[in-house]
Every structure is written in structure tokens, then in C-alpha cells.
Motif scaffolding. Structure first.
Motif, PDB file in Angstrom:
ATOM      1  N   ILE A  18       0.975  -1.127  -0.060  1.00 27.36           N
ATOM      2  CA  ILE A  18      -0.132   0.098  -0.296  1.00 27.36           C
ATOM      3  C   ILE A  18       0.821   1.246  -0.169  1.00 27.36           C
ATOM      4  CG2 ILE A  18      -1.634   1.335   1.208  1.00 27.36           C
ATOM      5  CD1 ILE A  18      -2.741  -1.354   2.334  1.00 27.36           C
ATOM      6  N   VAL A  19       0.691   2.098  -0.966  1.00 26.24           N
ATOM      7  CA  VAL A  19       1.554   3.378  -1.314  1.00 26.24           C
ATOM      8  C   VAL A  19       0.976   4.310  -1.386  1.00 26.24           C
ATOM      9  CG1 VAL A  19       3.355   3.939  -2.781  1.00 26.24           C
ATOM     10  CG2 VAL A  19       2.734   1.514  -2.619  1.00 26.24           C
ATOM     11  N   LEU A  20       1.589   5.463  -0.769  1.00 25.44           N
ATOM     12  CA  LEU A  20       1.041   6.652  -0.574  1.00 25.44           C
ATOM     13  C   LEU A  20       1.967   7.583  -1.290  1.00 25.44           C
ATOM     14  CD1 LEU A  20      -0.843   9.301   0.279  1.00 25.44           C
ATOM     15  CD2 LEU A  20       0.683   9.280   2.455  1.00 25.44           C
ATOM     16  N   SER A  21       1.712   8.336  -2.101  1.00 35.22           N
ATOM     17  CA  SER A  21       2.516   8.967  -3.401  1.00 35.22           C
ATOM     18  C   SER A  21       2.804  10.237  -2.589  1.00 35.22           C
ATOM     19  CB  SER A  21       1.951   9.064  -4.580  1.00 35.22           C
ATOM     20  OG  SER A  21       2.627   9.974  -5.421  1.00 35.22           O
ATOM     21  N   GLU A  22       3.809  10.697  -2.527  1.00 34.73           N
ATOM     22  CA  GLU A  22       4.206  12.146  -1.916  1.00 34.73           C
ATOM     23  C   GLU A  22       4.000  13.355  -3.141  1.00 34.73           C
ATOM     24  OE1 GLU A  22       7.990  12.674  -0.515  1.00 34.73           O
ATOM     25  OE2 GLU A  22       7.980  14.980  -0.483  1.00 34.73           O
ATOM     26  N   SER A  23       4.086  12.609  -4.444  1.00 31.56           N
ATOM     27  CA  SER A  23       3.840  13.583  -5.466  1.00 31.56           C
ATOM     28  C   SER A  23       2.353  13.755  -5.942  1.00 31.56           C
ATOM     29  CB  SER A  23       4.829  13.020  -6.613  1.00 31.56           C
ATOM     30  OG  SER A  23       4.372  11.780  -7.054  1.00 31.56           O
ATOM     31  N   ASP A  24       1.742  12.621  -5.946  1.00 36.13           N
ATOM     32  CA  ASP A  24       0.220  12.880  -6.463  1.00 36.13           C
ATOM     33  C   ASP A  24      -0.934  13.030  -5.465  1.00 36.13           C
ATOM     34  OD1 ASP A  24      -0.276  10.297  -6.460  1.00 36.13           O
ATOM     35  OD2 ASP A  24      -0.225  10.082  -8.634  1.00 36.13           O
ATOM     36  N   GLY A  25      -0.293  12.417  -4.295  1.00 40.15           N
ATOM     37  CA  GLY A  25      -1.167  12.296  -3.254  1.00 40.15           C
ATOM     38  C   GLY A  25      -2.278  11.136  -2.949  1.00 40.15           C
ATOM     39  N   LEU A  26      -1.930  10.344  -4.119  1.00 32.42           N
ATOM     40  CA  LEU A  26      -3.109   9.057  -3.986  1.00 32.42           C
ATOM     41  C   LEU A  26      -2.477   7.948  -3.317  1.00 32.42           C
ATOM     42  CD1 LEU A  26      -4.318   9.074  -8.038  1.00 32.42           C
ATOM     43  CD2 LEU A  26      -5.082  10.363  -5.929  1.00 32.42           C
ATOM     44  N   VAL A  27      -3.173   7.130  -2.870  1.00 40.16           N
ATOM     45  CA  VAL A  27      -2.932   5.750  -2.079  1.00 40.16           C
ATOM     46  C   VAL A  27      -3.153   4.818  -3.400  1.00 40.16           C
ATOM     47  CG1 VAL A  27      -3.627   4.189  -0.447  1.00 40.16           C
ATOM     48  CG2 VAL A  27      -3.442   6.693   0.086  1.00 40.16           C
ATOM     49  N   ARG A  28      -2.320   3.979  -3.360  1.00 48.75           N
ATOM     50  CA  ARG A  28      -2.382   2.701  -4.494  1.00 48.75           C
ATOM     51  C   ARG A  28      -2.168   1.373  -3.627  1.00 48.75           C
ATOM     52  NH1 ARG A  28      -0.134   7.090  -7.248  1.00 48.75           N
ATOM     53  NH2 ARG A  28      -1.268   7.686  -8.955  1.00 48.75           N
ATOM     54  N   ALA A  29      -2.933   0.557  -4.211  1.00 49.25           N
ATOM     55  CA  ALA A  29      -2.566  -0.819  -3.505  1.00 49.25           C
ATOM     56  C   ALA A  29      -2.066  -1.812  -4.595  1.00 49.25           C
ATOM     57  CB  ALA A  29      -3.786  -1.453  -2.844  1.00 49.25           C
ATOM     58  N   PHE A  30      -1.057  -2.486  -4.385  1.00 51.41           N
ATOM     59  CA  PHE A  30      -0.573  -3.504  -5.465  1.00 51.41           C
ATOM     60  C   PHE A  30      -0.735  -5.032  -4.851  1.00 51.41           C
ATOM     61  CE2 PHE A  30       2.008   0.275  -6.082  1.00 51.41           C
ATOM     62  CZ  PHE A  30       2.073   0.680  -7.428  1.00 51.41           C
ATOM     63  N   LYS A  31      -1.057  -5.890  -5.790  1.00 51.63           N
ATOM     64  CA  LYS A  31      -0.983  -7.238  -5.640  1.00 51.63           C
ATOM     65  C   LYS A  31      -0.336  -7.950  -6.540  1.00 51.63           C
ATOM     66  CE  LYS A  31      -3.702 -10.983  -3.643  1.00 51.63           C
ATOM     67  NZ  LYS A  31      -4.754 -11.531  -3.358  1.00 51.63           N
ATOM     68  N   ALA A  32       0.509  -8.872  -6.524  1.00 55.16           N
ATOM     69  CA  ALA A  32       0.928  -9.653  -7.440  1.00 55.16           C
ATOM     70  C   ALA A  32       1.632  -8.710  -8.751  1.00 55.16           C
ATOM     71  CB  ALA A  32       0.060 -10.609  -8.092  1.00 55.16           C
ATOM     72  N   GLY A  33       2.223  -7.904  -8.285  1.00 57.73           N
ATOM     73  CA  GLY A  33       2.880  -6.838  -9.338  1.00 57.73           C
ATOM     74  C   GLY A  33       1.860  -5.710 -10.150  1.00 57.73           C
ATOM     75  N   GLU A  34       0.468  -5.745  -9.604  1.00 57.75           N
ATOM     76  CA  GLU A  34      -0.418  -5.134 -10.333  1.00 57.75           C
ATOM     77  C   GLU A  34      -1.199  -4.158  -9.578  1.00 57.75           C
ATOM     78  OE1 GLU A  34      -1.276  -5.773 -13.673  1.00 57.75           O
ATOM     79  OE2 GLU A  34      -0.186  -7.770 -14.011  1.00 57.75           O
ATOM     80  N   ILE A  35      -1.273  -2.749 -10.134  1.00 57.44           N
ATOM     81  CA  ILE A  35      -2.140  -1.872  -9.281  1.00 57.44           C
ATOM     82  C   ILE A  35      -3.624  -2.398  -9.174  1.00 57.44           C
ATOM     83  CG2 ILE A  35      -3.211   0.255  -9.237  1.00 57.44           C
ATOM     84  CD1 ILE A  35      -0.651   1.531 -10.119  1.00 57.44           C
TER      85      ILE A  35
END
Ligand code: ATP
Ligand code: MN
Length: 274
Positions: free
Chosen positions: A248-265
Motif C-alpha cells: 500500500i503506497v501513498l504517493s508524495e507527488s500526486d497524493g494518491l494511495v495505491r494498492a498492489f498485488k502480484a505486481g499489479e495496481i
């Protein structure tokens, strides 16, 4: 009766199931009454809690602000629990503009177009509650930032042993001898403190914070991330292909939170929308 019913009625004519998203008690009862009379559709309730005590219920890990995410999650959950079958036609009733149900979507359940969003929670190695807590943390961090400035963060959840093997410390690990779990009240404070520092948090299946400041070293070959994003997202995506963790990644640059599993968003949420 001719009129609007004829046209709008197409939305729910001959559906196999009706999915009510977070209905009020009285709204739900109107449907259970209907169901008793004419039992030719399956009735299910989808929501963060089964407030109405529905017999057939799919739990949402959070109130998806994005309606298609919300419906997709409900459908994937219903398919997964064998409440509906591949190819079933559903009328999904949800609220968009108010707290009451104001919208009906006609959607066909399609097992092939699963996004994996349900899998992220229900079939990750980590406990779904842990995934949910980390997602909430990332969203909260995205809303508040660090002293008003945007911050980035990377949480790797589950399969911690393997994740530790594919990473190295950037600094001393403040969680070395601690037994802190996500969801503990102290975590909020600690993470805010540590999130302005480099590297990833590693969290176990059960939610124990195993380490902060980990530099991930997965092989990034063939991992695609959106343009404009860099090493944090690449490392987050890649580690989920090399291990059974999710990121689970919070981006400093665009402010979005993304979740990855098995290499995919699998999921992309805007913290400001919550
Ligand atoms: N392999 C890695 N493992 C852990 N953390 C990393 C790794 N690579 C980068 N980071 C962290 O991500 C931070 C930001 O890096 P970078 O700007 O390249 O990532 P990004 O994907 O563009 O993320 P953002 O959108 O937050 O800027 C780095 O300062 C570092 O703390
Ligand atoms: Mn960047």
C-alpha cells in the motif's frame, strides 16, 4: 402503466439479484417483503457493516467513494461467496448524492473482468482487518500529511519473512524489539513520526510492525507503474510479485494511495475524497 416506468423499468427487469449497498433498515425490509411474495431474485446487502442483519451479506472493507469500485467490490465478493453466478444480471442500488439510496445500476457479473479488489482483502495472506487498517492509515496520512506538507509512505503487508529477505535496513529498526500492531492507538503517532523517513514499513500477516526503514530490493523486471511515479512505487509493485505480500503506497507527488498485488495496481484512492 406506460410512461417512465416502461423505460427506467428496464434497469431492473428480469434481474437475477438485487444488491442493496448500505440500505437503511426500512429500505431493506421493503425488499424482504417483496422477496417473500415473489421469490425470483436473490437479495444481498453490501456494506461496511451488516447493520440491517441481512441473511446474505458482502462486507466492504471501506466505503468506496468511487461508485464503480464500490459495485465492483460487491460483485466480486458476491461471486466469491457463490451468492451470484458468473453472467448473472444485477440491479445494484446505492447512494451517490445523499445518504439514501438514489441510484440503480444494471450490471452483469463477469468473473473474467475481476479486478482482484476483493482478493486484496479477502484472499491476501494478511488478515483482512490488517489490510483495512493499513489502508486507512495510508489514507489518513495522505489527508493530514506531515505538518501540512504531503508525505509519501510505503507499507508492505504480509509474508514478512520473505519481504525481510528481499530487503535491507536503511537505518536502525525502531520496531526491533517492540510488539506494536497496526490498529494500536500508538501506531498513528509512531508512523507519523517515521513516515518522513526513507524506506518501507514491513508488516506481518497478523499486523505486527516488523520493521521500518527497509530498502526493498525485489527484481523489478516487467513491473509496470503509472508514468510520473518512481522508485517507491516500482519497489512496492515489484515486491508483491516476488513475494505474497501486498503493498500500500501513498504517493508524495500526486497524493494518491495505491494498492498492489502480484505486481499489479489493484486499487487507487484519493484520500481527499474520504
Ligand atoms: N526500493 C525502495 N525501497 C523502499 N523505499 C524506497 C525504495 N525506493 C524509493 N523508496 C522511497 O521512496 C521515496 C521516493 O522515491 P521516488 O520519488 O523515486 O518514488 P515515487 O514512486 O516517485 O514516489 P512519490 O510519488 O512519493 O514521489 C524515496 O525517498 C525512498 O524513501
Ligand atoms: Mn517521486
Amino acid at each position: 402503466m406506460a410512461g417512465l416506468d416502461d423505460v427506467f423499468g428496464d434497469l431492473f427487469s428480469s434481474v437475477d439479484a438485487v444488491a442493496l449497498f448500505s440500505p437503511s433498515g426500512s429500505y431493506y425490509e421493503r425488499f424482504t417483503d417483496l422477496e417473500d411474495e415473489d421469490d425470483d431474485f436473490e437479495l444481498l446487502v453490501v456494506g461496511t457493516g451488516n447493520d440491517v442483519g441481512a441473511d446474505t451479506f458482502v462486507e466492504l472493507p471501506l466505503e468506496f467513494d468511487n461508485i464503480s469500485d464500490r459495485i465492483r467490490f460487491g460483485l466480486e465478493g458476491a461471486l466469491d461467496q457463490d451468492i451470484i453466478d458468473d453472467g448473472d444480471m444485477l440491479a445494484c442500488a446505492t447512494s451517490v448524492f445523499s445518504d439514501d439510496i438514489d441510484t440503480v445500476s444494471r450490471v452483469r457479473a463477469d468473473a473474467d473482468s475481476r479486478t482482484g479488489i476483493y482478493d486484496l482483502f479477502a484472499r491476501s495472506r494478511a488478515d483482512p482487518e490488517v489490510v483495512k487498517s493499513v489502508l486507512e492509515l495510508a489514507i489518513e496520512l495522505g489527508q493530514k500529511g506531515q505538518k501540512g506538507k504531503p508525505v509519501g509512505a510505503l507499507f508492505v503487508v504480509g509474508d514478512a519473512g520473505k519481504v525481510m529477505n528481499k530487503s535491507r535496513p536503511l537505518s536502525y529498526n525502531p520496531f526491533e524489539k517492540s510488539h506494536v500492531h497496526v490498529g494500536d492507538p500508538i501506531v498513528d503517532v509512531m508512523l507519523k513520526e517515521f513516515s518522513r523517513l526513507d524506506g518501507a514499513f514491513v508488516i506481518s500477516d497478523a499486523g505486527k510492525i516488523v520493521s521500518a526503514y527497509r530498502y526493498l530490493e525485489p527484481s523489478a523486471e516487467g513491473v509496470d507503474i503509472p508514468k510520473g511515479l518512481g522508485a517507491r512505487h516500482m519497489a512496492g509493485g515489484a515486491i508483491t510479485r516476488d513475494t505474497n505480500a501486498i503493498a500500500i503506497v501513498l504517493s508524495e507527488s500526486d497524493g494518491l494511495v495505491r494498492a498492489f498485488k502480484a505486481g499489479e495496481i489493484i486499487l487507487e484512492v484519493d484520500p481527499e475524497a474520504y
